[in-house]
Design an enzyme around this catalytic site. Sequence first.
Site, PDB file in Angstrom:
ATOM      1  N   GLU A  22       3.664   6.929   0.701  1.00  0.00           N
ATOM      2  CA  GLU A  22       2.244   6.714   0.398  1.00  0.00           C
ATOM      3  C   GLU A  22       1.377   7.885   0.850  1.00  0.00           C
ATOM      4  OE1 GLU A  22       1.009   4.088  -1.333  1.00  0.00           O
ATOM      5  OE2 GLU A  22       3.110   3.491  -1.558  1.00  0.00           O
ATOM      6  N   GLU A  63      -4.508   0.125   6.346  1.00  0.00           N
ATOM      7  CA  GLU A  63      -3.828   0.830   5.246  1.00  0.00           C
ATOM      8  C   GLU A  63      -2.351   0.434   5.183  1.00  0.00           C
ATOM      9  OE1 GLU A  63      -3.368   2.523   1.996  1.00  0.00           O
ATOM     10  OE2 GLU A  63      -5.250   3.170   2.899  1.00  0.00           O
ATOM     11  N   GLU A  70       0.977  -4.266  -1.376  1.00  0.00           N
ATOM     12  CA  GLU A  70       1.243  -3.658  -2.680  1.00  0.00           C
ATOM     13  C   GLU A  70       2.733  -3.547  -2.960  1.00  0.00           C
ATOM     14  OE1 GLU A  70      -0.900   0.029  -2.933  1.00  0.00           O
ATOM     15  OE2 GLU A  70      -2.807  -0.990  -3.233  1.00  0.00           O
TER      16      GLU A  70
END
Length: 117
Positions: A22, A63, A70
């Site tokens: 990410e 985050e 996700e």
Amino acid sequence: MKRLYLATINSWNGLVAAARSEQAVREELVILAIAIPLAFIIGVTTARAVELILVVLLLLAIELLNTAIEKLADRLTRDHDEQIGRVKDMGSAAVLVALLMTGILWVFAIAERLGIV
């Protein structure tokens, strides 16, 4: 003690995996690396410097949770699903709120350092 050690290893592995996959996590790790010394320059007190570092750590934690949501959602289905889309949007909104909190605290600390407030 063994459980704590294993939990620490799992946490480290999760952080490494998130950083590898990410861009946002990598960016926030860079921000954290910059924020740590900068906080002690900007913070009027040691307590303020610690607050500045902690708010960046909070942003990183949110985050990481958003990334986990996700990844889990993508594992459930790659097809467009309206409810999953909303869940992912909510995770993104949580990151936005954390970014706003972080920005506001840092701007306040800079204003405090400059004697504006």
